[in-house]
Design an enzyme around this catalytic site. Structure first.
Site, PDB file in Angstrom:
ATOM      1  CG  ASP A  12      -1.912   1.186   1.003  1.00 17.38           C
ATOM      2  OD1 ASP A  12      -2.449   1.701   0.300  1.00 17.38           O
ATOM      3  OD2 ASP A  12      -2.240   1.334   2.657  1.00 17.38           O
ATOM      4  CG  ASP A  14      -1.987   7.873   0.954  1.00 15.38           C
ATOM      5  OD1 ASP A  14      -1.062   7.834   0.512  1.00 15.38           O
ATOM      6  OD2 ASP A  14      -3.139   6.721   0.229  1.00 15.38           O
ATOM      7  N   GLY A  61      -7.948   4.242   4.049  1.00 10.95           N
ATOM      8  CA  GLY A  61      -7.769   3.423   3.007  1.00 10.95           C
ATOM      9  C   GLY A  61      -8.660   2.470   1.991  1.00 10.95           C
ATOM     10  NE  ARG A  64     -10.521  12.032  -2.999  1.00  6.49           N
ATOM     11  CZ  ARG A  64     -10.134  12.170  -5.065  1.00  6.49           C
ATOM     12  NH1 ARG A  64     -11.205  12.502  -6.058  1.00  6.49           N
ATOM     13  NH2 ARG A  64      -9.353  11.344  -5.350  1.00  6.49           N
ATOM     14  CB  SER A 139      -3.891   7.345  -3.165  1.00  9.27           C
ATOM     15  OG  SER A 139      -3.816   8.452  -3.694  1.00  9.27           O
ATOM     16  CG  ASN A 141      -3.976  12.319  -5.096  1.00  8.82           C
ATOM     17  OD1 ASN A 141      -4.719  13.755  -6.337  1.00  8.82           O
ATOM     18  ND2 ASN A 141      -4.688  12.692  -3.980  1.00  8.82           N
ATOM     19  CG  ASP A 197      -1.232   2.393   6.705  1.00  7.73           C
ATOM     20  OD1 ASP A 197      -1.548   2.332   5.558  1.00  7.73           O
ATOM     21  OD2 ASP A 197      -1.473   3.538   7.342  1.00  7.73           O
TER      22      ASP A 197
END
Length: 255
Positions: A12, A14, A61, A64, A139, A141, A197
């Protein structure tokens, strides 16, 4: 070191590779608190802030818009889904999600991106050992963030929010983004490791039946990660003792 028992590791981003989980949490709080204050004013109900617990339970996680919908449902607030092109802040699921993304990009532009050194070291070691590397993130991004820290090129597969939308994949806690990354790397889940995480991420790793789902507890949430599918939990990857430690965990988990 002898031959490793696994041939691929999917990370992952972020909170695992980059210290952007904190940035996301701050952006979610800014957006939701502004919306909840407006909602309280319009309905006459008391304002109840968006908390770190809310972030970890309903948002962390997840894709969005799914995160927006999940949190609003927890507060019994029902608004239209809208369209992904909705203006940031418009009172739709998409509008609020787009406002959150705007807030996230404002913080990134101002503060830049930091990388977890232990993760960067492990990635370099795995690459040197010939292990296939993938990144799987909700994400949208993901590519620009990894590009900003000059790490995009080390991944043989990237399945992020942009790719998920193109392929019509289900977000975490479904395993789609991890299994798709695994296929792109020409590996199979039984021979691959997921590093996550978020609770929704370890749930995805467990559902995908990966050879090892490793949880990183950045939020003192060791128990939640272990209870939701992480085979082992560390607070930072430096605790592994490098590739050999990771290999030992994989072997221990696949006796």
């Amino acid at each position: 070191m002898g031959k490793l028992a696994f041939d691929a590791v999917i990370f992952d981003m972020d909170g695992v590779i980059t210290k952007t989980a904190i940035t996301h949490a701050a952006a979610w709080k800014k957006m939701f608190d502004e919306y909840l204050q407006k909602h309280a004013y319009e309905t006459g109900e008391p304002f109840k802030e968006f908390t770190q617990g809310d972030y970890l339970t309903y948002v962390d996680g997840k894709p969005r818009y799914k995160g927006v919908a999940s949190f609003l449902e927890s507060r019994n607030i029902s608004i239209a889904f809208g369209d992904t092109s909705d203006e940031p802040g418009m009172e739709t699921i998409c509008g609020l999600g787009n406002r959150k993304n705007e807030a996230f990009n404002e913080v990134i532009a101002r503060d830049g991106v930091e990388v977890y050194e232990s993760t960067a070291q492990l990635l370099n070691d795995l690459q040197a050992a010939g292990i296939k590397l993938g990144v799987a993130s909700s994400s949208k991004n993901c590519a620009p963030v990894l590009e900003a820290v000059d790490m995009l090129k080390i991944f043989g597969a990237r399945v992020d929010g942009v790719v998920s939308a193109e392929l019509g994949l289900h977000g975490k806690p479904e395993p789609d983004i991890f299994t798709t990354a695994c296929e792109m790397l020409e590996s199979v889940p039984a021979k691959a490791i997921v590093v996550e995480d978020a609770v929704s991420g370890v749930q995805a790793g467990a559902k995908g039946e990966f050879g090892l789902t490793l949880g990183i507890a950045r939020e003192n949430n060791e128990k939640e990660l272990a209870d939701n599918g992480a085979d082992f939990v560390v607070t930072d990857l430096e605790e592994l003792g490098g590739i050999s430690g990771l290999n030992n965990l994989f072997l221990k988990n696949n006796k």
